[in-house]
Design a protein around this motif. Structure first.
Motif, PDB file in Angstrom:
ATOM      1  N   TYR B  34       7.857  -2.368   8.529  1.00 40.67           N
ATOM      2  CA  TYR B  34       6.406  -2.530   8.680  1.00 40.67           C
ATOM      3  C   TYR B  34       6.123  -3.711   9.588  1.00 40.67           C
ATOM      4  N   TYR B  36       2.775  -6.352  10.221  1.00 42.10           N
ATOM      5  CA  TYR B  36       1.477  -6.805   9.747  1.00 42.10           C
ATOM      6  C   TYR B  36       0.951  -7.896  10.673  1.00 42.10           C
ATOM      7  N   GLN B  38      -1.881 -11.190  10.544  1.00 39.68           N
ATOM      8  CA  GLN B  38      -2.685 -12.028   9.669  1.00 39.68           C
ATOM      9  C   GLN B  38      -3.386 -13.094  10.495  1.00 39.68           C
ATOM     10  N   THR B  43      -6.597 -12.111   5.590  1.00 38.99           N
ATOM     11  CA  THR B  43      -5.872 -11.050   4.907  1.00 38.99           C
ATOM     12  C   THR B  43      -4.786 -10.456   5.802  1.00 38.99           C
ATOM     13  N   LEU B  44      -3.944  -9.642   5.186  1.00 38.45           N
ATOM     14  CA  LEU B  44      -2.870  -8.965   5.912  1.00 38.45           C
ATOM     15  C   LEU B  44      -3.344  -7.580   6.315  1.00 38.45           C
ATOM     16  N   GLN B  46      -2.022  -4.102   7.905  1.00 44.64           N
ATOM     17  CA  GLN B  46      -0.867  -3.309   8.297  1.00 44.64           C
ATOM     18  C   GLN B  46      -1.112  -2.718   9.684  1.00 44.64           C
ATOM     19  N   TYR B  49       4.224   1.367  10.707  1.00 40.43           N
ATOM     20  CA  TYR B  49       5.356   1.521   9.812  1.00 40.43           C
ATOM     21  C   TYR B  49       6.317   2.523  10.417  1.00 40.43           C
ATOM     22  N   SER B  58       1.342   4.589  13.675  1.00 34.69           N
ATOM     23  CA  SER B  58       0.336   3.552  13.883  1.00 34.69           C
ATOM     24  C   SER B  58      -0.714   3.616  12.784  1.00 34.69           C
ATOM     25  N   VAL B  59      -1.058   2.463  12.235  1.00 37.89           N
ATOM     26  CA  VAL B  59      -2.104   2.394  11.216  1.00 37.89           C
ATOM     27  C   VAL B  59      -3.403   1.904  11.832  1.00 37.89           C
ATOM     28  N   PHE B  88      -0.698 -14.492  13.004  1.00 40.23           N
ATOM     29  CA  PHE B  88       0.618 -14.546  12.386  1.00 40.23           C
ATOM     30  C   PHE B  88       1.107 -13.109  12.243  1.00 40.23           C
ATOM     31  N   LEU B  90       3.903 -10.542  10.890  1.00 37.29           N
ATOM     32  CA  LEU B  90       4.923 -10.448   9.852  1.00 37.29           C
ATOM     33  C   LEU B  90       5.580  -9.078   9.886  1.00 37.29           C
ATOM     34  N   ALA B  98       5.946   2.438   0.802  1.00 38.24           N
ATOM     35  CA  ALA B  98       4.896   1.476   0.480  1.00 38.24           C
ATOM     36  C   ALA B  98       4.727   1.279  -1.013  1.00 38.24           C
ATOM     37  N   GLN B 102       7.440  -4.956  -0.865  1.00 38.63           N
ATOM     38  CA  GLN B 102       7.563  -5.348   0.531  1.00 38.63           C
ATOM     39  C   GLN B 102       8.284  -6.705   0.592  1.00 38.63           C
ATOM     40  N   PHE B 104       9.056  -9.646   3.102  1.00 43.00           N
ATOM     41  CA  PHE B 104       8.539 -10.128   4.373  1.00 43.00           C
ATOM     42  C   PHE B 104       9.516 -11.067   5.072  1.00 43.00           C
TER      43      PHE B 104
END
Lengths: 111, 113
Positions: B34, B36, B38, B43-44, B46, B49, B58-59, B88, B90, B98, B102, B104
């Motif tokens: 994954y 992510y 931030q 918040t994180l 996504q 994946y 792609s999300v 950031f 990750l 999922a 997870q 990281f």
């Protein structure tokens, strides 16, 4: 669509007091819920997870119970420590490999 | 034991320049991977994946792309950075998707000027 709501952006407490961080969710699937903790300048780490209704899960003094009837997974601790100061995220996953994080709650513990 | 490594640790880049971030997982065969993003204190989100080599879903678009050239490697890239790409990044892995924990990596801090 799926979503997670954390109502408190910032919680400030004195060491030794109890804490509850709220988490509610929306999903059409069978819910898988997580709490992740992120200390300053670090990566998030799993604190708790659950997919079982009405069963309490515990780790490192923190505990939470998934309640499907109220779509909630609140995080609690009976006595916070200075080292608990961190950013706490509630997260929901779905069968399509998607993960939805709440906005996070910053917990600040004072001496 | 499984280890996850991200590179670089931090980058300062100009708007419009290209970017490539990498992630390697050792000690785990065929993990789910994954990416992510931030924002500082945020918040994180996504981004992508991957369940297997060569396949990436792609999300959220965000003018980024991802590739999985090897079982243990996940790459995030763009040809043209925007100011909004700062944050950031990750990388994470899980064993069974999922609905599993997870794990990281240490992350990459990106500042776009």
């Amino acid at each position: 669509g799926d979503s997670v709501t954390q109502t408190e952006g910032l919680v400030t407490l004195t060491k030794g007091l109890p804490v509850m961080l709220n988490c509610t969710y929306q999903t059409t699937y069978s819910p898988f819920l997580f709490w992740y903790v992120q200390h300053l300048n670090e990566a998030p780490k799993l604190l708790l997870k659950s997919s079982t209704d009405n069963k309490r899960t515990e780790h490192q003094g923190f505990y939470a119970t998934l309640h499907k009837s109220s779509s909630s997974f609140h995080l609690q601790k009976s006595s916070v420590q200075l080292s608990d100061s961190a950013l706490y995220f509630c997260a929901l996953s779905d069968p399509n490999n998607r993960i939805f994080f709440g906005d996070g709650t910053q917990l600040v513990v004072k001496p | 034991a499984q280890t996850i490594h991200q590179w670089p640790v931090a980058e300062i880049k100009a708007v419009g320049s290209p970017l490539s971030l990498g992630c390697t997982i050792k000690g785990k065969s065929s993990p789910n991977l994954y990416w992510y993003w931030q924002a500082t204190g945020g918040t994180l989100q996504q981004l992508f994946y991957s369940i297997t080599v060569g396949q990436v879903e792609s999300v959220v678009q965000l003018n980024l792309s991802a590739s999985r050239p090897k079982d243990d490697q996940f790459i995030l890239s763009t040809e043209k950075l925007l100011l909004s790409h700062s944050g950031f990044y990750l990388c994470a892995w899980s064993l069974r998707g999922a609905q599993d924990t997870q794990y990281f990596g240490p992350g990459t801090r990106l500042l776009v000027l």
